[in-house]
Design a protein around this motif. Structure first.
Motif, PDB file in Angstrom:
ATOM      1  N   TYR A 146      31.165  36.824  39.143  1.00 58.09           N
ATOM      2  CA  TYR A 146      30.871  37.439  37.845  1.00 58.09           C
ATOM      3  C   TYR A 146      31.590  36.773  36.670  1.00 58.09           C
ATOM      4  N   SER A 147      32.631  35.941  36.940  1.00 58.22           N
ATOM      5  CA  SER A 147      33.335  35.340  35.805  1.00 58.22           C
ATOM      6  C   SER A 147      33.881  33.953  36.081  1.00 58.22           C
ATOM      7  N   TRP A 152      37.731  36.641  30.502  1.00 62.45           N
ATOM      8  CA  TRP A 152      36.681  36.946  29.528  1.00 62.45           C
ATOM      9  C   TRP A 152      35.882  35.712  29.156  1.00 62.45           C
ATOM     10  N   LEU A 155      33.256  35.467  31.704  1.00 60.50           N
ATOM     11  CA  LEU A 155      32.220  36.475  31.492  1.00 60.50           C
ATOM     12  C   LEU A 155      31.200  36.007  30.459  1.00 60.50           C
ATOM     13  N   ALA A 234      27.443  41.188  32.529  1.00 57.75           N
ATOM     14  CA  ALA A 234      28.470  40.328  31.936  1.00 57.75           C
ATOM     15  C   ALA A 234      28.725  40.655  30.468  1.00 57.75           C
TER      16      ALA A 234
END
Length: 397
Positions: A146-147, A152, A155, A234
């Motif tokens: 997911y990242s 961040w 993401l 996301a």
């Protein structure tokens, strides 16, 4: 004025599909492979770490308030942030907590595993450990998914990649349409039907091309759904939800509460959340809670009779203000307006839970397909690049 047609737009679409695909190939390969594994990460994690996930003395789980007090007695410095307190039969209770560590500027997030019948901590590990060992492997793979394990920044990379992939899915579909054939003619459907097949009698590169095109057509709806839900997961608050609210009707969150307001304990909040869900037509009890670090709210989720993730649109989510005992935010799957349903379906589609075990298997296989599509796409581009490079050489000769 010249009216753009598929014939005139096709060169632009081919170029867009080619270079967006090349740009995303690395990210999509990583996301596809890690996502395929992550679909069953809970089962794999439990198989790798049976000493953590299997209950030492299986039995009826202790009440939530008792479990919280047992954790506090064993780890006085821990600040509990989440508890999966009604696990499936034979599984340990999972607790996430932050506690200060010597020499660390920020609190360390730990995952604890409790014997459900006694509340004893039977094991613990960092909640975001690294990297290739049985304790941290599945958590690491999921963060990669997911990242890219970049926080961040990762993401945003994954979210913007999902936006481009969503567009590219539509472009790729258009490129499969036959030229010079109106859609209302039988010839269109006859010629387009051939693009859904793989001919083993062709050359190897043509088989690769057929594989790339036909498989993507058969799974087009699933892949487009994964791409769109990737944006939702996301960049939920930054992009997806604001866009949905701007173009679709959305109902406000459901709220409710006692009169007059009064402070409540976590145990009382659990009963309020269950009563709220029952009043809206759901009979399940909450099995998990997220606790605000400052002790202001408790978010109950995973309303399930057996402690497993429900199929369909998922579980209700109910936030209780512990200072007033009021429901400040209540989401009931399947209720609300069109925009609410669109937002509710995204996590369930991405994980495959929308169709239970069968859906999870489809999403798992789709992740492998994404890897195949990136590899075959790069092979097709490389073959065409070599062919274009060889033409001037032949002309000079």
């Amino acid at each position: 004025m010249a009216v753009p047609t598929l014939k005139t737009l096709r060169p632009v679409l081919v170029c867009l599909h080619r270079y967006v695909g090349l740009l995303l190939s690395g990210v999509l390969f990583i996301a596809g492979l890690s996502g395929s594994i992550s679909v069953f990460r809970g089962e794999i994690d439990a198989a790798l770490n049976p000493d953590l996930f299997h209950a030492a003395t299986p039995g009826r789980p202790l009440p939530l308030s008792t479990l919280l007090s047992r954790v506090q007695a064993q780890r006085p410095a821990a600040r509990v942030t989440a508890v999966l307190y009604r696990p499936p039969a034979g599984r340990a209770v999972e607790v996430y907590a932050a506690e200060a560590a010597p020499g660390a500027a920020e609190p360390v997030e730990n995952q604890m595993f409790l014997d459900p019948a006694t509340g004893r901590i039977q094991g613990m590990r960092p909640s975001e450990g690294c990297c290739i060992n049985r304790r941290a492997l599945m958590s690491f793979i999921y963060r990669i998914h997911y990242s890219l394990d970049l926080g961040w920044i990762g993401l945003w990379i994954m979210g913007l990649s999902a936006v481009l992939w969503s567009i590219d899915c539509v472009v790729g579909l258009i490129l499969t349409f036959p030229l010079h054939q109106p859609v209302w003619r039988a010839g269109f459907w006859r010629r387009w039907g051939k693009t859904w097949t793989i001919s083993p009698a062709r050359s190897s590169i043509r088989i690769v091309f057929d594989l790339h095109r036909a498989v993507s057509l058969w799974l087009w709806v699933v892949l487009l759904g994964i791409a769109i839900s990737g944006v939702a997961l996301a960049l939920e608050d930054q992009v997806f939800n604001p866009v949905v609210r701007a173009i679709l009707p959305v109902a406000l969150p459901v709220t409710d509460g006692p009169s007059p307001p009064r402070p409540v304990t976590v145990a009382q909040a659990e009963r309020l959340a269950a009563d709220f869900v029952h009043a809206h037509g759901r009979a399940e009890k909450p099995a998990a809670v997220l606790l605000d670090p400052d002790g202001g709210t408790a978010l109950f989720y995973l309303f399930s009779n057996d402690g497993t993730e429900p199929a369909g649109l998922g579980s209700p989510m109910v936030t209780i203000d512990l200072a007033t005992g009021q429901v400040t935010d209540g989401t009931i799957p399947g209720q609300g307006r069109l925009g609410n349903l669109v937002m509710q379906v995204q996590p369930q589609w991405h994980s495959g839970e929308i169709a239970g075990l069968a859906g999870r298997i489809v999403i798992c296989l789709s992740g492998i397909v994404v890897c195949m599509l990136t590899v075959t796409g790069v092979m097709i581009w490389w073959r065409k690049r070599r062919a274009h490079g060889a033409r001037p050489a032949r002309g000079q000769s």
